[in-house]
Design an enzyme around this catalytic site. Sequence first.
Site, PDB file in Angstrom:
ATOM      1  N   LYS A  64       0.835  -1.201   0.000  1.00 37.80           N
ATOM      2  CA  LYS A  64       0.000   0.000   0.000  1.00 37.80           C
ATOM      3  C   LYS A  64       0.871   1.252   0.000  1.00 37.80           C
ATOM      4  O   LYS A  64       0.551   2.239  -0.681  1.00 37.80           O
ATOM      5  CB  LYS A  64      -0.914  -0.002   1.222  1.00 37.80           C
ATOM      6  N   HIS A  76      -3.995 -28.431 -36.816  1.00 36.16           N
ATOM      7  CA  HIS A  76      -5.155 -27.635 -36.404  1.00 36.16           C
ATOM      8  C   HIS A  76      -5.918 -28.318 -35.263  1.00 36.16           C
ATOM      9  O   HIS A  76      -7.150 -28.391 -35.267  1.00 36.16           O
ATOM     10  CB  HIS A  76      -6.080 -27.364 -37.582  1.00 36.16           C
TER      11      HIS A  76
END
Length: 522
Positions: A143, A285
């Site tokens: 923080k 594929h």
Amino acid sequence: MAPEAEPPVPVERALLSVDDKTGLADLARGLAELNVELWATGGTRRSLTDAGVRVGAAEELTGIADWFGGRVKTLHPALLGGILAPRTEAGRREMAERNLKPFDLVVVNLYPFERHLAEHPDAKDREEFIDIGGVTLARAAAKNHAWVTVLTDPVDYPALLSEMRASHGAVSASTRARLAEAAFRRTASYDAAIFQGLASTPASTEPFPESVTFRREPIKLRYGENPHQRAAVYRQVDPPNVGFASRPFRSLKGDPLSYTNLLDVDTALAIVAEYPTPTAAVVKHATPCGVASGATLREAIERAIATDPVARYGCAVAVNRPVTASDTEGLKGVFVDLLAAPGLDAGALEALAHRPKIKVVETAPPSIERPAWEAKSAFGRLLLQEEDHRELLPTDFKLVTGKPASPEAACALDFAWRVVRHAKSNAIVLAQGSKTVGIGSGQPTRVKAVQLACEVAGDRAKGAVLASDAFFPFADGVEAAGKAGVAAILQPGGSMRDPEVIAMAERYGITMYFTGWRVFRH
């Protein structure tokens, strides 16, 4: 987060409180060389003292040691105030009035709740491994990252020391911001693991966790499905004892992998994991275009490659055995984009070095005991399902027409079925013995899938067996197989037109079995 325009902040005092002591002594020595004043909590201080590092005891600042068996030792204003105080004129004045020491660096990592839960899933004392003080220190420092640097991962120690040495003991705003983000990410994943760990009980009937946390991996993809699409790789980090795990791998040769490379090799590895004998899978594929087993890996590769000479161009190949130089001969004359194997000897790597375009990936040995889930995305949501591990048993072969298949034909049907459940629906696989001869997949109608598989097989369709991932809704698919000379069919059954389908099989003298369950793959 703090903008880069803010000046670097010198580190004059550090607080260390860690469970994982990896790299701790080297970090502390490096900080001491930079004249950073070191303070540490009990176990951390003992470890540093044993390593010959001079460090102050945090309890000298707090006036308390380990209250309640260690539950309270860092939750004290003397530490938190020194971390959270703003370095403004008013903040410095208040710190002086309260006789607090400011901390410019906080080094903290947490009790191993995730590891404890993974190693002891039935533990009754899991709450005792929940870190409170460490999380509070990390969040407080993160923080206040405008002035304070926080380290929550030993991996970051060397880079921070290097930066401080280059900048006379100071840390840039961008580094403080980045490390604060890492701290919040760590505390978020830690809380998620705790939530899941406390919510899950052995008696629970819910197989899926309430939440799953992912973290981006340092794997650079060239692009997504297309070059204009960016892509990244994430892996599950919490909860660690449920869900799905990532297959470990490392790139040994070639360009960075693409998004489609990962999809192709994942499918190929899943296929070869089905078989105990040397097996190779050729994938294009994300769907198989050739699979075969053999007495040797080279034979398996050659037979798999031979299934479809057209579709194999630019394919991915995965095998379930370590590769030797002799095995690579099976790839000669074929453009292979990627080879994945559980190991490659020096001869194999030397042989593949002469093929500049091939990518080579070393993977963990394939196993049917793969992760329990697989994920897809749709509607901006993550879809999870159990991976399909259901085994096809001899009792699943329900003869509905024709003579019972010979043992050889039954084995070929089983081989084909293990491939078809990895092909895109609608899917059809033709096989002879332990090799595929034709695969048709991703078709909107089943008859088109049959026609495609038979077209690929050509004359090899005569006497071949056929596996279908779902039932035949019409008799036309079986008719196409019969005209091509298919001898036996394995399919789920269950169509409203099963009598017509069976009649068509009888017309062409095809042996047909129903399994009673399908194996769709979208």
